[in-house]
Design an enzyme around this catalytic site. Structure first.
Site, PDB file in Angstrom:
ATOM      1  NE  ARG A 302      -3.568   2.572   0.522  1.00  0.00           N
ATOM      2  CZ  ARG A 302      -3.131   3.817   0.418  1.00  0.00           C
ATOM      3  NH1 ARG A 302      -1.870   4.057   0.100  1.00  0.00           N
ATOM      4  NH2 ARG A 302      -3.947   4.832   0.644  1.00  0.00           N
ATOM      5  CE  LYS A 303       5.897   0.882  -3.389  1.00  0.00           C
ATOM      6  NZ  LYS A 303       5.025  -0.108  -4.042  1.00  0.00           N
ATOM      7  CE1 TYR A 304      -2.466   2.422   4.347  1.00  0.00           C
ATOM      8  CE2 TYR A 304      -0.880   0.724   4.940  1.00  0.00           C
ATOM      9  CZ  TYR A 304      -2.184   1.110   4.668  1.00  0.00           C
ATOM     10  OH  TYR A 304      -3.179   0.186   4.721  1.00  0.00           O
TER      11      TYR A 304
END
Ligand code: 5BU
Length: 473
Positions: A302-304
């Protein structure tokens, strides 16, 4: 202008002869122009108090750990003060094991896998800390951080980093002499002599007792402080695969069918849940069933990258409710440590993990050396949720309990049209230290993905075996 605390402490240490300059010979027979004997501070309660308050602010108050342990003997009283101030239990290491009774080398009550913060006065080579760490480890305790008063800057910090211990120090030899010079306590000549000495005299490099890249996965389980990392090491060791499939397909049936075929060959599947056209809740139910059946983990890539509050909502709410089904997620360090703090609060810490992005595989990405280093040190405070780093190089971090996840891999070196750079299994595993290897289109775009998954699995495992057999460089 009032002295800042560090200057105040430096001057006090100088005034009580805890710090001396001249011609000295150490107990191992080496000549040194600077000598530190911090044992004397027990005679000065105000200096003891100041030192422990400063160590508390530097390395204790925001750190997560179960116990404190001082390296015998000088650091013991300081550790005691810190234990009381932090209201955290202390452990005591015996230097000499008792010849009678229980023969315990560590005194105090603790449980297996409890974490421990080391307290030490001075480090030169780091060997005293490593001896303590070894004893703690033999008792099942985990150590990743050490708080010290002075780093002599002779290689100790590096030796400890190689063994998975991150050092925080109040002073380095250089900062200390600069302060003393500023206050005219030492001459320019002494400053030059000490600096030359530092450039010329390094403590011996300590063998990488626990070097990450040559330890087999099963031996690294005990170093891991995050449960997902432990599970992943375990799966890799039992299934004999370090392949993570990046299932970047846009229809749920495509992903599920593919996993039916390759599930037995992978240790983890990596998803981009937001690229799926026909997402329904039952997709994640079936995904989890496959993960259970074939014993692999699920990483949502998700690569927050937002502020902590938003990320905690993105993690637990919305259409995808990622926190309910993903074993771990990818996270950027860009917004600062609030993002980890928020995830730490939203995750059920016992079962969830974070891969923090320390490097990227794409051409021209903006990550710098400093960003990378600060990302790694940020992670050390959240050891319970950090599974590892997404990165490309083995010297990004040393801790054998953390996992290097490396994307950008195909059987041949190449590039795609948008700057993705592919390296070979040999390059990423043997040279660059990848522990879990992400392959997407190398498998998904193949005519026969199952055959190709086996080819990747075999190639990657062969490289891993080569690496742990020590045939490096
Ligand atoms: P590929 O098809 O093997 O190029 O897929 C690589 C996957 O890894 C893809 O899902 C990317 O989003 C992901 N990735 C990457 O390629 N490079 C990076 O640095 C990071 C993630 Br972080």
């Amino acid at each position: 202008m009032g002295l800042d605390k560090l200057e105040d402490l430096a001057l006090k240490l100088f005034s009580i002869d805890a710090v001396k300059f001249g011609d000295f010979t150490t107990k191992t027979g080496i000549k040194t122009p600077a000598y530190f004997d911090l044992r004397v501070i027990v005679s000065y309660p105000d200096i003891m108090e100041l030192t422990s308050n400063m160590l508390y602010d530097l390395a204790v108050k925001d750190s997560q750990f179960d116990h404190l342990c001082g390296v015998p003997y000088t650091a013991l009283p300081i550790a005691t003060l810190l234990s009381i101030q932090a209201k955290k239990p202390m452990l005591m290491r015996r230097k000499e094991t008792k010849s009678y009774g229980t023969k315990k080398s560590i005194e105090g009550h603790f449980k297996k896998d409890d974490t421990c913060l080391i307290i030490e006065d001075v480090i030169t080579s780091g060997s005293s800390i490593l001896e303590t760490v070894k004893d703690l480890k033999n008792e099942g305790l985990v150590t990743t951080e050490a708080a010290i008063i002075l780093d002599r800057e002779q290689g100790g910090r590096e030796n400890l980093a190689k063994n998975g211990i991150h050092v925080k120090s109040l002073f380095t030899m250089r900062t200390l002499i600069e302060i003393l010079k500023k206050h005219k306590k030492i001459t320019d000549e002494i400053v030059v002599t000490v600096k030359n000495y530092l450039n010329e005299t390094k403590a011996p490099v300590i063998e990488k007792l626990m070097e990450r890249v040559i330890l087999p996965y099963e031996k690294r389980i005990d170093f891991a402080t995050n449960l997902v990392a432990r599970q992943l090491f375990n799966i890799m060791a039992t299934k004999k695969t370090n392949l993570c499939l990046s299932a970047d397909l846009t229809m749920t049936t495509g992903i599920l069918d593919l996993l039916e075929k390759v599930g037995e060959h992978i240790c983890m599947v990596k998803t981009h849940i937001d690229i799926i056209d026909d997402f329904r809740d039952d997709f994640v139910v079936r995904l989890k069933q496959l993960a259970d059946r074939f014993n692999f983990l699920i990483l949502e890539d998700r690569k927050y990258a937002d502020i902590g509050h938003t990320v905690s909502l993105q993690y637990s709410k919305g259409l995808y409710k990622i926190g309910e089904w993903a074993d771990c997620v990818t996270v950027h360090s860009l917004p600062g440590e609030g993002i980890l703090k928020a995830l730490n609060g939203s995750m059920n810490c016992i079962t969830k993990g974070v891969f923090l992005l320390a490097e990227m595989s794409s051409e021209g990405n903006l990550i710098t050396q400093q960003y990378k280093q600060e990302t790694v040190s940020m992670a050390s405070k959240y050891a319970n949720i950090i599974t590892g780093f997404v990165c490309q190089n083995k010297d990004t971090f040393q801790n054998p309990g953390l996992i290097q996840l490396t994307p950008g891999v195909q059987l041949e070196c190449s590039k795609d049209d948008f700057g993705q750079i592919y390296k070979t299994p040999e390059k990423v595993v043997v040279e660059n230290g990848a522990d879990v290897i992400v392959v997407g289109r190398g498998i998904t775009a193949a005519k026969n993905p199952e055959v190709q998954a086996v080819a990747y699995k075999d190639a990657l495992w062969k490289c891993y075996i080569k690496r742990i057999s020590g045939k490096l460089e």
